[in-house]
Design a protein around this motif. Sequence first.
Motif, PDB file in Angstrom:
ATOM      1  N   LEU A 182       0.816  -1.218   0.000  1.00 18.43           N
ATOM      2  CA  LEU A 182       0.000   0.000   0.000  1.00 18.43           C
ATOM      3  C   LEU A 182       0.851   1.270   0.000  1.00 18.43           C
ATOM      4  O   LEU A 182       0.344   2.356  -0.282  1.00 18.43           O
ATOM      5  N   ALA A 183       2.119   1.137   0.301  1.00 12.35           N
ATOM      6  CA  ALA A 183       3.014   2.299   0.243  1.00 12.35           C
ATOM      7  C   ALA A 183       3.037   2.877  -1.173  1.00 12.35           C
ATOM      8  O   ALA A 183       3.266   4.080  -1.350  1.00 12.35           O
ATOM      9  N   ILE A 184       2.772   2.036  -2.169  1.00 13.35           N
ATOM     10  CA  ILE A 184       2.703   2.499  -3.557  1.00 13.35           C
ATOM     11  C   ILE A 184       1.626   3.576  -3.705  1.00 13.35           C
ATOM     12  O   ILE A 184       1.791   4.538  -4.444  1.00 13.35           O
ATOM     13  N   ALA A 185       0.534   3.410  -2.945  1.00 15.41           N
ATOM     14  CA  ALA A 185      -0.561   4.375  -2.973  1.00 15.41           C
ATOM     15  C   ALA A 185      -0.453   5.392  -1.831  1.00 15.41           C
ATOM     16  O   ALA A 185      -1.408   6.106  -1.543  1.00 15.41           O
ATOM     17  N   ARG A 186       0.714   5.447  -1.195  1.00 15.02           N
ATOM     18  CA  ARG A 186       0.978   6.353  -0.078  1.00 15.02           C
ATOM     19  C   ARG A 186       0.019   6.129   1.098  1.00 15.02           C
ATOM     20  O   ARG A 186      -0.403   7.076   1.760  1.00 15.02           O
ATOM     21  N   LEU A 187      -0.307   4.847   1.326  1.00 16.71           N
ATOM     22  CA  LEU A 187      -1.156   4.469   2.446  1.00 16.71           C
ATOM     23  C   LEU A 187      -0.334   3.657   3.434  1.00 16.71           C
ATOM     24  O   LEU A 187       0.618   2.980   3.055  1.00 16.71           O
ATOM     25  N   THR A 188      -0.737   3.737   4.685  1.00 14.62           N
ATOM     26  CA  THR A 188      -0.075   2.955   5.715  1.00 14.62           C
ATOM     27  C   THR A 188      -1.126   2.096   6.402  1.00 14.62           C
ATOM     28  O   THR A 188      -1.997   2.610   7.101  1.00 14.62           O
ATOM     29  N   ARG A 189      -1.076   0.802   6.149  1.00  6.36           N
ATOM     30  CA  ARG A 189      -1.987  -0.156   6.793  1.00  6.36           C
ATOM     31  C   ARG A 189      -1.208  -1.436   7.011  1.00  6.36           C
ATOM     32  O   ARG A 189      -0.339  -1.794   6.218  1.00  6.36           O
ATOM     33  N   ARG A 190      -1.541  -2.129   8.057  1.00  4.24           N
ATOM     34  CA  ARG A 190      -0.899  -3.424   8.302  1.00  4.24           C
ATOM     35  C   ARG A 190      -1.812  -4.531   7.793  1.00  4.24           C
ATOM     36  O   ARG A 190      -2.998  -4.569   8.113  1.00  4.24           O
ATOM     37  N   SER A 191      -1.226  -5.418   6.991  1.00  2.00           N
ATOM     38  CA  SER A 191      -1.977  -6.526   6.416  1.00  2.00           C
ATOM     39  C   SER A 191      -0.994  -7.599   5.949  1.00  2.00           C
ATOM     40  O   SER A 191      -0.166  -7.349   5.078  1.00  2.00           O
ATOM     41  N   ILE A 192      -1.087  -8.755   6.571  1.00  2.00           N
ATOM     42  CA  ILE A 192      -0.189  -9.862   6.215  1.00  2.00           C
ATOM     43  C   ILE A 192      -1.032 -11.064   5.822  1.00  2.00           C
ATOM     44  O   ILE A 192      -1.983 -11.429   6.524  1.00  2.00           O
ATOM     45  N   GLN A 193      -0.685 -11.652   4.687  1.00  2.00           N
ATOM     46  CA  GLN A 193      -1.365 -12.858   4.225  1.00  2.00           C
ATOM     47  C   GLN A 193      -0.486 -14.063   4.563  1.00  2.00           C
ATOM     48  O   GLN A 193       0.721 -14.057   4.287  1.00  2.00           O
ATOM     49  N   TYR A 194      -1.098 -15.067   5.165  1.00  2.00           N
ATOM     50  CA  TYR A 194      -0.399 -16.301   5.522  1.00  2.00           C
ATOM     51  C   TYR A 194      -0.947 -17.462   4.706  1.00  2.00           C
ATOM     52  O   TYR A 194      -2.157 -17.532   4.469  1.00  2.00           O
ATOM     53  N   ASP A 195      -0.078 -18.368   4.306  1.00  2.00           N
ATOM     54  CA  ASP A 195      -0.478 -19.659   3.747  1.00  2.00           C
ATOM     55  C   ASP A 195      -0.330 -20.645   4.888  1.00  2.00           C
ATOM     56  O   ASP A 195       0.774 -20.864   5.393  1.00  2.00           O
TER      57      ASP A 195
END
Length: 130
Positions: A43-56
């Motif tokens: 999301l830094a590409i869109a200048r946003l700051t959010r935490r989000s992690i995808q796990y398998d």
Amino acid sequence: MAPRIDDGIFALLRYGESTRALRELEACPPLTIFGQRDHGALLAIARLTRRSIQYDIGNPLTASKMTRHHLSAGLYAPIRVLLREDDDGGVAFEYDRPASVFGQFGSDNVDTVAKQLDRDLRALLEAAAA
């Protein structure tokens, strides 16, 4: 959360050590982490700051119990789980229920394993949230 999968299990399988790999898998916890991706960083590409992690998250033994009956079930194993932060700072896990995902194959054998996977995943996420 769950421990990481021991990649040594896959090495054993590559070298034909299936009996030893089975013993090791039977000693593993019901679910392990196969991999993770930091979607929040994207999301830094869109200048946003959010935490989000995808796990398998999954278990090779559990996957083999399904794919031996319907090989295409391998498309959905391991299961993906998203740990994300809301706009208001709250945190949530999101995932598709295994019983729903694997139910598309119309196999009683796959459904039985998927229902247990539902229970195992729910217990893991509830423990992680506590």
